[in-house]
Design a protein around this motif. Structure first.
Motif, PDB file in Angstrom:
ATOM      1  N   GLU A 193       0.798  -1.080   0.000  1.00 47.43           N
ATOM      2  CA  GLU A 193       0.112  -0.013   0.131  1.00 47.43           C
ATOM      3  C   GLU A 193       0.799   1.132   0.004  1.00 47.43           C
ATOM      4  OE1 GLU A 193       1.116  -1.387   3.500  1.00 47.43           O
ATOM      5  OE2 GLU A 193      -0.428  -2.231   2.845  1.00 47.43           O
ATOM      6  N   PHE A 194       0.174   2.274  -0.534  1.00 43.18           N
ATOM      7  CA  PHE A 194       1.181   3.518  -0.472  1.00 43.18           C
ATOM      8  C   PHE A 194       0.048   4.778  -0.596  1.00 43.18           C
ATOM      9  CE2 PHE A 194      -0.017   2.854  -4.792  1.00 43.18           C
ATOM     10  CZ  PHE A 194      -0.137   4.030  -5.460  1.00 43.18           C
ATOM     11  N   ARG A 195       0.404   5.969   0.097  1.00 39.25           N
ATOM     12  CA  ARG A 195      -0.468   7.103   0.077  1.00 39.25           C
ATOM     13  C   ARG A 195      -0.263   8.109  -1.089  1.00 39.25           C
ATOM     14  NH1 ARG A 195      -3.444   8.238   4.240  1.00 39.25           N
ATOM     15  NH2 ARG A 195      -3.323  10.334   3.839  1.00 39.25           N
ATOM     16  N   LYS A 215       3.338   2.525  -8.752  1.00 37.19           N
ATOM     17  CA  LYS A 215       4.057   2.446  -7.778  1.00 37.19           C
ATOM     18  C   LYS A 215       3.579   0.894  -7.002  1.00 37.19           C
ATOM     19  CE  LYS A 215       4.308   6.913  -5.622  1.00 37.19           C
ATOM     20  NZ  LYS A 215       3.972   8.088  -4.511  1.00 37.19           N
ATOM     21  N   LEU A 219       6.224  -2.528  -5.653  1.00 37.99           N
ATOM     22  CA  LEU A 219       5.995  -3.178  -4.322  1.00 37.99           C
ATOM     23  C   LEU A 219       5.642  -4.642  -4.478  1.00 37.99           C
ATOM     24  CD1 LEU A 219       3.569  -0.429  -2.817  1.00 37.99           C
ATOM     25  CD2 LEU A 219       5.777  -1.006  -2.098  1.00 37.99           C
ATOM     26  N   GLU A 252      -5.112   6.685   0.696  1.00 41.01           N
ATOM     27  CA  GLU A 252      -4.554   5.149   0.710  1.00 41.01           C
ATOM     28  C   GLU A 252      -4.745   4.546  -0.869  1.00 41.01           C
ATOM     29  OE1 GLU A 252      -2.251   2.419   2.745  1.00 41.01           O
ATOM     30  OE2 GLU A 252      -3.005   4.586   3.246  1.00 41.01           O
TER      31      GLU A 252
END
Length: 420
Positions: A193-195, A215, A219, A252
């Motif tokens: 996950e990323f923001r 992104k 990951l 998110e």
């Protein structure tokens, strides 16, 4: 001839005819005593028979009703108390309480206690409001509210979690998922996950999709390091914010594995990272994946259309090969894989020399020479030495295949989204 008796206090004068009925609330007729009173010295009726003296009915004082009329309750006093108890609009509650006290005193109304209690509670609420404003308490409360609201809108899933999606589809709009064990069948598996960053304005679904494409794939290689072990029908999907959840602070983006066939599921966990692999497996996969990442950045145009871009990219491939060769040589490999890894390193060194020549050809604007060294530099990629080194370390040995939509070395990959 009989003489009629003289008219007494209780007998009408025959000559005047019948007297009207006496008014019980008016003055007594002339010559008569009020009801229940007798002239001085005359015994009341019934006294002579031993009965106690007293009027036959209870006499009330002034007015017509025995019930007292209570004073009205001041409405502002009630409103002040309600606002004070609810702690909303404390300043209004305090003002209403003070006005109510003045009206109660002037009009003789009740509710003084209510007004006083409302004023006190409103004063306390106003003091708390000022304190929270000065110390930043409202900011913290708003953050918690947004967090709660966001969690209610965009549910929370964590890395390593497997789940079933409503409708068994990973595309479209959903508000919740059901967590299930990864050992069994499931619709998706979270691998990262990323923001996102940005202001209050929602950037649009396409911007969220672009961020996920950029992104999520890197990951993937940290969660499923052995990319050869991924089934061919597995692709990358993601949970992204909607326009509504973005307003509440949701930034998110969750990256997930899912089956490309919406009617099919996944079985077993796809996790293959440092928590499930040994040190030698991790060392080899890190080097191979680092090289793959650079190779995926190949320019989209043909070399003859963008030779300067290919020159820069070829130099990056050469430098990455040089770095990974040193890393593989520095690692202590188990005896069962030492020769196989050494053969792989030798092929990587040969490839490094070819990419160096490709850079020189691009600098000379020699497209034909560039193609020759470009093709030789790619020969080692997923070649026989890579397969034997993987097999010696217990890693997957089936080379992945890419269709035209899934990826062919140009950096284009497919995927999907599930907005929340």
């Amino acid at each position: 001839m009989s003489i009629p008796p003289p008219p007494g206090p209780h007998q009408p004068d025959p000559a005047q005819g019948p007297s009207p009925a006496p008014d019980p609330y008016g003055p007594p007729p002339q010559g008569q005593q009020p009801y229940g009173q007798q002239p001085y010295g005359q015994q009341p009726y019934g006294q002579q028979y031993g009965q106690p003296y007293g009027p036959p009915y209870q006499a009330w004082g002034q007015g017509y009703s025995p019930y007292a009329r209570p004073s009205s309750v001041n409405g502002l006093a009630v409103a002040s108390l309600v606002l004070g108890v609810l702690c909303c609009f404390p300043a209004v509650g305090l003002v209403l309480g003070l006005i109510a006290l003045a009206q109660i005193k002037k009009k003789g109304q009740s509710g003084k206690g209510l007004a006083i209690a409302g004023s006190i509670l409103s004063s306390l609420g106003l003091a708390l409001f000022v304190t929270a404003l000065a110390t930043g308490g409202f900011s913290d409360a708003w953050d918690e509210f947004k967090k709660g609201a966001t969690e209610g809108t965009a549910f929370s899933v964590v890395k390593g979690q497997c789940f079933d999606a409503p409708g068994e589809s990973l595309e479209g709009l959903t508000y919740d998922v059901d967590e299930v064990p990864c050992a069994g069948e499931h619709d998706g598996e979270v691998f990262g996950e990323f923001r996102m960053t940005g202001g209050s304005a929602f950037p649009g679904d396409s911007a969220v999709s672009d961020a996920a494409d950029e992104k999520c794939y890197p990951l993937q290689e940290t969660y499923a390091m052995d990319t050869w072990a991924l089934p061919s029908d597995v692709d990358v999907y993601y949970f992204g914010p909607t326009r509504q959840s973005w307003r509440l602070g949701d930034r998110e983006v969750t990256c997930i594995f899912g089956n490309t066939d919406e009617n099919a599921t996944l079985t077993g966990s796809l996790r293959a990272d440092e928590s499930t692999l040994d040190g030698s497996q991790v060392a080899l996969l890190k080097s191979l994946n680092a090289l793959d990442t650079v190779l995926w950045e190949e320019p989209e145009d043909y070399p003859e259309d963008d030779l300067p871009g290919y020159r820069t990219w070829s130099r990056d491939v050469h430098d990455s090969l040089d770095q990974q060769i040193r890393a593989l040589r520095a690692h202590s490999w188990p005896a069962k894989a030492d020769k196989q890894v050494a053969a792989l390193v030798k092929d990587m060194e040969d490839a490094r020399d070819e990419w160096e020549k490709a850079v020189a050809a691009a600098e000379d604007d020699d497209v034909d020479a560039f193609y020759i060294h470009y093709d030789k530099g790619y020969e080692y990629v997923d070649g026989p030495s890579t397969v034997t080194a993987r097999k010696a370390l217990g890693l997957a040995t089936k080379r992945p295949t890419y269709d035209e939509e899934g990826g062919d070395g140009s950096g284009e990959r497919s995927g999907g989204e599930l907005n929340v």
